[in-house]
Design an enzyme around this catalytic site. Structure first.
Site, PDB file in Angstrom:
ATOM      1  N   ARG A 136     -11.345   0.678  14.559  1.00  0.00           N
ATOM      2  CA  ARG A 136     -11.270   1.653  13.471  1.00  0.00           C
ATOM      3  C   ARG A 136     -12.360   1.293  12.464  1.00  0.00           C
ATOM      4  O   ARG A 136     -13.111   2.121  11.996  1.00  0.00           O
ATOM      5  CB  ARG A 136      -9.915   1.575  12.747  1.00  0.00           C
ATOM      6  CG  ARG A 136      -8.749   2.101  13.522  1.00  0.00           C
ATOM      7  CD  ARG A 136      -7.542   2.263  12.625  1.00  0.00           C
ATOM      8  NE  ARG A 136      -7.199   1.029  11.900  1.00  0.00           N
ATOM      9  CZ  ARG A 136      -6.086   0.850  11.234  1.00  0.00           C
ATOM     10  NH1 ARG A 136      -5.180   1.808  11.160  1.00  0.00           N
ATOM     11  NH2 ARG A 136      -5.844  -0.299  10.611  1.00  0.00           N
ATOM     12  N   TYR A 139      17.311  30.399   2.862  1.00  0.00           N
ATOM     13  CA  TYR A 139      16.212  31.237   3.352  1.00  0.00           C
ATOM     14  C   TYR A 139      16.479  31.700   4.779  1.00  0.00           C
ATOM     15  O   TYR A 139      16.856  30.898   5.628  1.00  0.00           O
ATOM     16  CB  TYR A 139      14.890  30.469   3.328  1.00  0.00           C
ATOM     17  CG  TYR A 139      14.288  30.356   1.955  1.00  0.00           C
ATOM     18  CD1 TYR A 139      13.734  31.467   1.328  1.00  0.00           C
ATOM     19  CD2 TYR A 139      14.274  29.138   1.293  1.00  0.00           C
ATOM     20  CE1 TYR A 139      13.185  31.358   0.061  1.00  0.00           C
ATOM     21  CE2 TYR A 139      13.723  29.016   0.028  1.00  0.00           C
ATOM     22  CZ  TYR A 139      13.176  30.128  -0.582  1.00  0.00           C
ATOM     23  OH  TYR A 139      12.639  30.032  -1.819  1.00  0.00           O
ATOM     24  N   MET A 187      12.452  23.763  -0.841  1.00  0.00           N
ATOM     25  CA  MET A 187      11.527  22.839  -1.496  1.00  0.00           C
ATOM     26  C   MET A 187      12.279  21.832  -2.374  1.00  0.00           C
ATOM     27  O   MET A 187      11.979  20.649  -2.382  1.00  0.00           O
ATOM     28  CB  MET A 187      10.509  23.609  -2.350  1.00  0.00           C
ATOM     29  CG  MET A 187       9.376  22.728  -2.844  1.00  0.00           C
ATOM     30  SD  MET A 187       8.207  23.597  -3.899  1.00  0.00           S
ATOM     31  CE  MET A 187       7.428  24.706  -2.756  1.00  0.00           C
ATOM     32  N   LYS A 211       0.829  -1.211   0.000  1.00  0.00           N
ATOM     33  CA  LYS A 211       0.000   0.000   0.000  1.00  0.00           C
ATOM     34  C   LYS A 211       0.864   1.262   0.000  1.00  0.00           C
ATOM     35  O   LYS A 211       2.047   1.210   0.368  1.00  0.00           O
ATOM     36  CB  LYS A 211      -0.921  -0.014   1.216  1.00  0.00           C
ATOM     37  CG  LYS A 211      -0.194   0.073   2.533  1.00  0.00           C
ATOM     38  CD  LYS A 211      -1.144  -0.133   3.716  1.00  0.00           C
ATOM     39  CE  LYS A 211      -0.369  -0.010   5.008  1.00  0.00           C
ATOM     40  NZ  LYS A 211      -1.064  -0.602   6.142  1.00  0.00           N
TER      41      LYS A 211
HETATM   42  C1  LIG Z   1      -0.312  -1.728   6.742  1.00  0.00           C
HETATM   43  C2  LIG Z   1      -0.984  -2.981   7.110  1.00  0.00           C
HETATM   44  C3  LIG Z   1      -0.242  -4.154   7.397  1.00  0.00           C
HETATM   45  C4  LIG Z   1       1.254  -4.205   7.427  1.00  0.00           C
HETATM   46  O1  LIG Z   1       1.768  -3.806   8.672  1.00  0.00           O
HETATM   47  P1  LIG Z   1       3.339  -3.797   8.968  1.00  0.00           P
HETATM   48  O2  LIG Z   1       3.431  -3.320  10.355  1.00  0.00           O
HETATM   49  O3  LIG Z   1       3.938  -2.838   7.991  1.00  0.00           O
HETATM   50  O4  LIG Z   1       3.833  -5.184   8.741  1.00  0.00           O
HETATM   51  C5  LIG Z   1      -0.951  -5.322   7.640  1.00  0.00           C
HETATM   52  N1  LIG Z   1      -2.306  -5.331   7.620  1.00  0.00           N
HETATM   53  C6  LIG Z   1      -3.042  -4.224   7.376  1.00  0.00           C
HETATM   54  C7  LIG Z   1      -4.523  -4.314   7.401  1.00  0.00           C
HETATM   55  C8  LIG Z   1      -2.417  -3.009   7.123  1.00  0.00           C
HETATM   56  O5  LIG Z   1      -3.150  -1.921   6.888  1.00  0.00           O
END
Ligand SMILES: *Cc1c(COP(=O)(O)O)cnc(C)c1O
Length: 332
Positions: free
Chosen positions: A116, A246, A287, A33
């Protein structure tokens, strides 16, 4: 241009350690992700495919569509489900089932205490019944632990909830004649803390070379995969008393040679960063550039995100995920 180097040997080394812990590479779902935690989705997916990883976890359909050819199984964590033979969608709320088209492949997320999202324990039977009558394809059921990284009994409490949830799911699936292929619950920290508990683990941060766990737990010898490099734009000799950048925050106390390098907060490095891997940053981070002493053609900005993150009061995840997708990624 500044660039990111991805160390394939380090990645394969980490995957070997993870596979050892999980039992085999089939028991790893690689979490890709957010542009593979800033590493670059596509280059990471291709290396994982070469290693033999067959399962991936992403956040959106847009991410999934870029790596469809690399994996047999792709779980989309937070996007609108559709009927696609290549994708499986996490259902994060009971109400979401109503908007899920017939034939969609889904996984139920169970809320075992993180609060959550997910189906609550007392909604399980209703959810399974709905799946059966609506003709949705249930591929798996999963949960996420809130405290796998810290020393406390929290994880064990949540795992008891998960056991209970699994029992209820199995019973409901039997009742409504729904086949079920897998359960999964653990992230990197939970896997390294207690070994594999379900059919596979969802591994993110460990694959990239880090674990954010309380020090009491044994830290496996993971290696960072990513390093950030910048190239020299210009060099000049400062006289004593001349100021840099800056606000003129840095003032030369003696004559010195300084160079500007082509990385800045626009690329996702922190504006509060004070040091590159080997050098002090002189004055403010701009930047698109920083200034340091010397005149090397290129410098390493960082190659240990955890060290950098902790010096800035955050975690490796945040330091990595901020890196701009526009920086080119090269394999080494
Ligand atoms: C991000 C995520 C993981 C991975 O977690 P890590 O701590 O990076 O191994 C696993 N499951 C879900 C649902 C996540 O959102």
């Amino acid at each position: 241009m500044a660039y990111i180097k991805l160390d394939k040997q380090a990645l394969f080394h980490n995957l070997n350690l993870i596979a050892q812990k999980a039992g085999s590479k089939e028991r790893i779902a690689a979490v890709l992700k957010d542009n593979a935690y800033g590493h670059g989705l596509e280059p990471m997916a291709r290396m994982l495919q070469e290693y033999g990883i067959t399962k991936a976890v992403v956040r959106t359909k847009a991410e999934a569509s870029k790596i469809k050819d690399c994996f047999a199984y792709i779980l989309v964590l937070a996007d609108e489900p559709e009927s696609d033979p290549k994708l499986t969608f996490a259902i994060n709320d009971l109400e979401q089932l109503q908007h899920t088209p017939k034939g969609s492949r889904i996984e139920l997320k169970i809320d075992t205490g993180m609060h959550r999202n997910g189906i609550t324990m007392d909604q399980i039977e209703e959810a399974i019944q709905y799946i059966a009558t609506k003709g949705l394809v249930l591929k798996g059921v999963f949960t996420h632990f809130r405290s796998a990284d810290v020393l406390s009994s929290e994880l064990f409490w949540q795992e008891r909830e998960w056991q209970e949830a699994k029992e209820r799911i199995k019973q409901a699936c039997q009742k409504y004649h729904i086949p079920l292929s897998h359960f999964h619950s653990q992230n990197s920290a939970a896997l390294f803390r207690e070994g594999l508990k379900d059919n596979f683990a969802r591994v993110g941060i460990a694959m990239y070379g880090y674990l954010e766990m309380d020090e009491v737990y044994e830290q496996p010898p993971l290696k960072p995969v990513l390093s950030l490099w910048a190239k020299r734009i210009a060099t000049r000799r400062l006289q004593k008393g001349q100021r840099v950048g800056y606000g003129g925050d840095f003032e030369a106390s003696w004559p010195m040679v300084v160079s500007t390098y082509d990385v800045g907060y626009g690329d996702g490095i922190f504006r509060s960063m004070r040091y590159t891997k080997d050098k002090e940053i002189l004055g403010r981070v701009s930047m698109d550039s920083i200034v340091v002493e010397g005149e090397e053609e290129e410098i390493c900005i960082f190659d240990d995100a955890k060290e950098l993150a902790h010096s800035l009061g955050t975690i490796s995840y945040e330091a990595l995920v901020k890196l701009s997708p526009f920086i080119s990624r090269i394999l080494s």
